[in-house]
Design a protein around this motif. Structure first.
Motif, PDB file in Angstrom:
ATOM      1  N   ALA A  54      19.788  -8.894  -4.050  1.00 51.60           N
ATOM      2  CA  ALA A  54      18.497  -9.184  -3.420  1.00 51.60           C
ATOM      3  C   ALA A  54      18.004  -7.985  -2.630  1.00 51.60           C
ATOM      4  N   THR A  55      18.911  -7.338  -1.906  1.00 50.09           N
ATOM      5  CA  THR A  55      18.533  -6.128  -1.164  1.00 50.09           C
ATOM      6  C   THR A  55      18.048  -5.046  -2.112  1.00 50.09           C
ATOM      7  N   ASP A  56      18.770  -4.874  -3.225  1.00 53.85           N
ATOM      8  CA  ASP A  56      18.391  -3.853  -4.211  1.00 53.85           C
ATOM      9  C   ASP A  56      17.001  -4.123  -4.775  1.00 53.85           C
ATOM     10  N   TYR A  57      16.758  -5.339  -5.224  1.00 50.34           N
ATOM     11  CA  TYR A  57      15.461  -5.669  -5.813  1.00 50.34           C
ATOM     12  C   TYR A  57      14.326  -5.469  -4.811  1.00 50.34           C
ATOM     13  N   GLY A  58      14.557  -5.904  -3.581  1.00 51.58           N
ATOM     14  CA  GLY A  58      13.530  -5.720  -2.565  1.00 51.58           C
ATOM     15  C   GLY A  58      13.238  -4.258  -2.308  1.00 51.58           C
ATOM     16  N   ASN A  59      14.289  -3.439  -2.227  1.00 53.19           N
ATOM     17  CA  ASN A  59      14.096  -2.015  -1.958  1.00 53.19           C
ATOM     18  C   ASN A  59      13.419  -1.299  -3.123  1.00 53.19           C
ATOM     19  N   ILE A  60      13.783  -1.663  -4.341  1.00 54.05           N
ATOM     20  CA  ILE A  60      13.151  -1.050  -5.516  1.00 54.05           C
ATOM     21  C   ILE A  60      11.659  -1.357  -5.529  1.00 54.05           C
ATOM     22  N   THR A  61      11.319  -2.596  -5.237  1.00 57.19           N
ATOM     23  CA  THR A  61       9.909  -2.987  -5.195  1.00 57.19           C
ATOM     24  C   THR A  61       9.172  -2.221  -4.096  1.00 57.19           C
ATOM     25  N   LYS A  62       9.807  -2.113  -2.939  1.00 58.08           N
ATOM     26  CA  LYS A  62       9.193  -1.357  -1.842  1.00 58.08           C
ATOM     27  C   LYS A  62       9.029   0.109  -2.198  1.00 58.08           C
ATOM     28  N   ASP A  63       9.999   0.674  -2.917  1.00 57.55           N
ATOM     29  CA  ASP A  63       9.894   2.070  -3.331  1.00 57.55           C
ATOM     30  C   ASP A  63       8.678   2.278  -4.220  1.00 57.55           C
ATOM     31  N   CYS A  64       8.460   1.355  -5.147  1.00 56.65           N
ATOM     32  CA  CYS A  64       7.292   1.470  -6.020  1.00 56.65           C
ATOM     33  C   CYS A  64       6.004   1.370  -5.210  1.00 56.65           C
ATOM     34  N   LEU A  65       5.953   0.436  -4.292  1.00 58.25           N
ATOM     35  CA  LEU A  65       4.739   0.264  -3.489  1.00 58.25           C
ATOM     36  C   LEU A  65       4.452   1.480  -2.621  1.00 58.25           C
ATOM     37  N   ALA A  66       5.507   2.201  -2.243  1.00 49.62           N
ATOM     38  CA  ALA A  66       5.336   3.351  -1.355  1.00 49.62           C
ATOM     39  C   ALA A  66       4.842   4.589  -2.087  1.00 49.62           C
ATOM     40  N   VAL A  67       4.914   4.598  -3.413  1.00 45.25           N
ATOM     41  CA  VAL A  67       4.453   5.733  -4.218  1.00 45.25           C
ATOM     42  C   VAL A  67       3.137   5.328  -4.861  1.00 45.25           C
ATOM     43  N   SER A  68       2.058   5.949  -4.464  1.00 52.80           N
ATOM     44  CA  SER A  68       0.729   5.475  -4.880  1.00 52.80           C
ATOM     45  C   SER A  68       0.548   5.478  -6.390  1.00 52.80           C
ATOM     46  N   ARG A  69       1.243   6.361  -7.089  1.00 53.06           N
ATOM     47  CA  ARG A  69       1.101   6.424  -8.541  1.00 53.06           C
ATOM     48  C   ARG A  69       2.163   5.619  -9.273  1.00 53.06           C
ATOM     49  N   CYS A  70       2.941   4.822  -8.543  1.00 57.43           N
ATOM     50  CA  CYS A  70       3.841   3.874  -9.210  1.00 57.43           C
ATOM     51  C   CYS A  70       3.018   2.664  -9.617  1.00 57.43           C
ATOM     52  N   VAL A  71       2.851   2.475 -10.918  1.00 61.83           N
ATOM     53  CA  VAL A  71       1.899   1.478 -11.412  1.00 61.83           C
ATOM     54  C   VAL A  71       2.492   0.081 -11.548  1.00 61.83           C
ATOM     55  N   GLY A  72       3.828  -0.017 -11.561  1.00 56.25           N
ATOM     56  CA  GLY A  72       4.394  -1.350 -11.678  1.00 56.25           C
ATOM     57  C   GLY A  72       5.878  -1.345 -11.963  1.00 56.25           C
ATOM     58  N   VAL A  73       6.415  -2.559 -12.011  1.00 58.00           N
ATOM     59  CA  VAL A  73       7.838  -2.806 -12.245  1.00 58.00           C
ATOM     60  C   VAL A  73       7.962  -3.803 -13.384  1.00 58.00           C
ATOM     61  N   SER A  74       8.861  -3.534 -14.320  1.00 61.33           N
ATOM     62  CA  SER A  74       9.196  -4.497 -15.369  1.00 61.33           C
ATOM     63  C   SER A  74      10.689  -4.766 -15.350  1.00 61.33           C
ATOM     64  N   GLN A  75      11.054  -6.037 -15.342  1.00 58.68           N
ATOM     65  CA  GLN A  75      12.453  -6.427 -15.478  1.00 58.68           C
ATOM     66  C   GLN A  75      12.794  -6.477 -16.967  1.00 58.68           C
ATOM     67  N   VAL A  79       8.784   1.618 -13.037  1.00 58.41           N
ATOM     68  CA  VAL A  79      10.124   1.066 -13.239  1.00 58.41           C
ATOM     69  C   VAL A  79      10.022   0.205 -14.489  1.00 58.41           C
ATOM     70  N   THR A  80      10.678   0.614 -15.572  1.00 63.13           N
ATOM     71  CA  THR A  80      10.358   0.041 -16.879  1.00 63.13           C
ATOM     72  C   THR A  80      11.342  -0.973 -17.420  1.00 63.13           C
ATOM     73  N   GLU A  81      12.617  -0.955 -16.970  1.00 64.31           N
ATOM     74  CA  GLU A  81      13.613  -1.832 -17.598  1.00 64.31           C
ATOM     75  C   GLU A  81      14.611  -2.343 -16.560  1.00 64.31           C
ATOM     76  N   LEU A  82      14.135  -2.804 -15.450  1.00 65.51           N
ATOM     77  CA  LEU A  82      14.985  -3.108 -14.299  1.00 65.51           C
ATOM     78  C   LEU A  82      15.957  -4.245 -14.568  1.00 65.51           C
ATOM     79  N   ASP A  83      17.215  -4.006 -14.267  1.00 65.55           N
ATOM     80  CA  ASP A  83      18.210  -5.055 -14.038  1.00 65.55           C
ATOM     81  C   ASP A  83      19.277  -4.478 -13.125  1.00 65.55           C
ATOM     82  N   ASP A  84      20.105  -5.349 -12.568  1.00 66.51           N
ATOM     83  CA  ASP A  84      21.035  -4.931 -11.506  1.00 66.51           C
ATOM     84  C   ASP A  84      22.307  -5.743 -11.675  1.00 66.51           C
ATOM     85  N   ARG A  85      23.234  -5.224 -12.473  1.00 67.78           N
ATOM     86  CA  ARG A  85      24.397  -6.011 -12.881  1.00 67.78           C
ATOM     87  C   ARG A  85      25.500  -5.980 -11.828  1.00 67.78           C
TER      88      ARG A  85
END
Length: 495
Positions: free
Chosen positions: A292-313, A272-278
C-alpha cells in the motif's frame, strides 16, 4: 527483475461471480451495501480521480479477460486506459510474412471504445514474441519487414490509439543494446527508423520507448536517457518513455520521481505503464501494508512530475496476474485480491489521487455467522477458549461461542476481554483443506477475512473460501478452507 516473462500470455481463467446473496447487517447497517461499495467501485473511481488530476489510470487486458465478469466489473468502473496484453504484438498481428491478423486487437479496441477508455498500443518492435520468420530474415531484409509491419499495423488502428510502445525493452541490464534481429541488421539506427515510420502512419499517436528496471537511475536508465537525447537532437518523433514498474514490495527506487523528471525535462511525456508489486507468498499483513505504501508513493511520484500522464496496472487482480506463473513463490501483486476485493494498496492509491478511501473491511459489528447450506451457525465447540480449536457448524443458539465480530482490521473475533480469539487459518497454510480454527489474535494475514457481496467469506491471505467440509449439514461438521466454487456450503450470512 529479468525479462523472462510472457506478458499476460498464460493466465488462469477464473470467474468471480458477483451474485447477490449476502444479506448481512452490522449494527443496523447493510453489510451488503458496504461490501458492494468497497469491492469493484469506490465512491469516486480511480479513473475519475486521475482525470481530475489531468492523468489517466489504466489496466492491461487480454481477449480472454473480456469474458471474465470479475475483471470487467472492476475495469469498467475503475480504469480509463487499456493496454492489450498480447493482441497487438508481432506474433499475433503478423504471424507469417505479409499475413495480418487484427481480430484479437480489434476486440480490445472495441471494448475500450464502448467503455470510454483509450488504448495504449503494445507493441510494435520487440525481440520477444517475435515470429521466427523475422529473426530468420537476411539482414538486408529486416528493415523492410519492420517498416511494412509498423506501417500496416499503425494504419489499421489510426485514430484509435492514444500512444504506441514503438520499441519495447531494447536494453540489457548493463545498458548495452539487446542484440536482436533489428539491432543486428541496423544497429541503433533502428530506433529512429521505427519511430519515423510509426509517425508517418499516424502523426497523432504519442510514440514511446518502453522498458523495465529503468525506474531508478542506473546503467540501464542512463543508456536510455542518452539514447532519448540523441534521438531528439536528430528530430526523431519520440514522444515518451514508459516505465514498466514491475516491483517487489519495499524495493521501489527512492529516486524514481527524480528519474522520471529528468526524462520529462527533455520534453518527453513519462508514464508508469505496467505496474505491479509482488511479494513472497503467503502474503503477510506487513507485506500488504508495504505494498500500500509503494502504490501510494508511485502514484504521488507521477502526480509530482507534470509530464507524467498516467499510471497503468498490469492486469486487474491477483488471480489473473502473470506474476504467480512467472516468479515461483511470489504473487499478490495488484490492488485487487483473488476474489476481486480491493486491498490496502487500492485505498492508498485512492488517497494519493485526492479521494477518500473506501472502508475496507467494513466497520466493526457482527452476530451469528450462518451457514446458508446447512441452516446452522459457525460454532466454537463446547465454548472452548483453547487456541487451536477447529470450528464447526451447530444449531444456532445465540450463545457467545456463536457470536462473531467483524473488526475494522478485517478480523473475525469471538468471545471478549482476555478470552477473545480470532478466526485463523491453521499454521498460515494456504492450501485447500486447511482447517479453520480459533487462535490468539495477532494481526497476521491468516487472520484477515473478506466478507464478500457474493455470500462468501474468504481468507485475505490465500483467497480460499470458508467451507463446510463435504457440504455436510450435520451438527459438528468441521470448517475448512477450500477453493471457491459457488457451493451452498460456502455461502454465509452475518447477522
Amino acid at each position: 527483475m529479468t525479462p523472462l516473462y510472457p506478458r499476460l500470455r498464460q493466465r488462469r481463467s477464473r470467474f468471480g461471480a458477483l451474485a447477490a446473496g449476502l444479506a448481512v447487517t452490522v449494527a443496523g447497517t447493510s453489510l451488503l451495501a458496504l461490501v458492494a461499495a468497497s469491492s469493484a467501485q469506490a465512491a469516486t473511481p480511480l479513473r475519475t480521480l486521475a482525470e481530475a488530476q489531468g492523468r489517466y489510470f489504466g489496466t492491461a487486458l487480454t481477449v480472454a479477460d473480456l469474458s471474465n465478469t470479475g475483471e470487467t466489473t472492476i475495469a469498467n468502473a475503475q480504469f480509463d486506459m487499456v493496454t492489450p496484453g498480447n493482441e497487438m504484438k508481432w506474433d499475433t498481428t503478423e504471424p507469417s510474412s505479409g499475413r495480418f491478423n487484427f481480430g484479437p486487437g480489434d476486440q480490445i479496441a472495441s471494448y475500450a471504445a464502448s467503455h470510454n477508455m483509450r488504448v495504449r498500443g503494445h507493441n510494435l518492435v520487440w525481440h520477444a514474441q517475435l515470429p521466427s520468420w523475422v529473426s530468420n530474415l537476411p539482414a538486408n531484409q529486416v528493415q523492410g519487414a519492420m517498416d511494412a509491419h509498423i506501417t500496416t499495423e499503425v494504419n489499421h488502428y489510426k485514430g484509435k490509439i492514444y500512444a504506441w510502445d514503438v520499441v519495447n525493452e531494447p536494453f540489457n541490464g548493463d545498458g548495452s543494446f539487446v542484440n536482436d534481429a533489428f539491432y543486428k541488421a541496423m544497429g541503433s539506427n533502428y530506433f529512429a527508423e521505427a519511430l519515423r515510420t510509426a509517425h508517418a502512419a499516424d502523426p497523432d499517436a504519442k510514440l514511446y520507448i518502453n522498458d523495465y528496471n529503468i525506474e531508478g537511475q542506473n546503467a540501464k536508465s542512463n543508456a536510455l536517457y542518452n539514447l532519448a537525447k540523441s534521438l531528439l537532437s536528430q528530430g526523431v518523433p519520440l514522444g515518451g518513455i514508459g516505465f514498466e514498474s514491475h516491483f517487489i514490495v519495499g524495493q521501489v527506487p527512492s529516486d524514481f520521481r527524480a528519474n522520471m523528471q529528468r526524462f520529462a525535462d527533455l520534453g518527453l511525456d513519462v508514464a508508469v505503464t505496467e505496474l505491479d508489486d509482488r511479494m513472497q507468498l503467503p502474503a503477510s499483513s506487513s507485506g500488504l501494508q508495504q505494498q500500500a505504501t509503494d502504490y501510494g508513493n508511485i502514484t504521488k511520484d507521477c502526480l509530482a512530475v507534470s509530464r507524467c500522464v498516467g499510471v497503468s496496472q498490469w492486469g486487474v487482480d491477483d488471480a489473473n496476474s502473470w506474476i504467480d506463473g512467472t516468479f515461483p513463490g511470489y504473487g499478490a501483486a495488484t490492488m485487487y485480491d483473488r476474489n476481486f476485493q480491493p486491498k490496502p494498496a487500492y485505498n492508498s492509491t485512492v488517497t494519493a489521487l485526492g479521494g477518500s478511501s473506501t472502508t475496507t473491511p467494513p466497520p466493526s459489528g457482527g452476530g451469528a455467522l450462518h451457514a446458508v447450506g446447512a441452516g446452522k451457525c459457525l460454532d466454537v465447540p463446547n465454548s472452548s477458549t483453547t487456541a487451536g480449536t477447529q470450528l464447526q457448524i451447530w444449531d444456532c443458539n445465540g450463545q457467545a461461542n456463536q457470536s462473531w465480530t467483524r473488526t475494522s482490521s478485517g478480523q473475525l473475533t469471538v468471545f471478549s476481554g482476555s478470552s477473545q480469539l480470532c478466526m485463523d487459518a491453521y499454521n498460515n497454510q494456504t492450501s485447500p483443506g486447511t482447517k479453520v480454527e480459533v487462535w490468539s489474535c495477532n494481526g497476521g494475514a491468516n487472520q484477515q477475512w473478506s466478507v464478500n457481496s457474493n455470500g462468501t467469506v474468504t481468507s485475505t491471505q490465500s483467497g480460499l473460501c470458508l467451507d463446510v467440509t463435504g457440504a455436510s449439514t450435520a451438527n459438528g461438521a468441521l470448517a475448512e478452507l477450500w477453493t471457491c466454487n459457488g457451493g451452498s456450503n460456502q455461502q454465509w450470512t452475518l447477522s
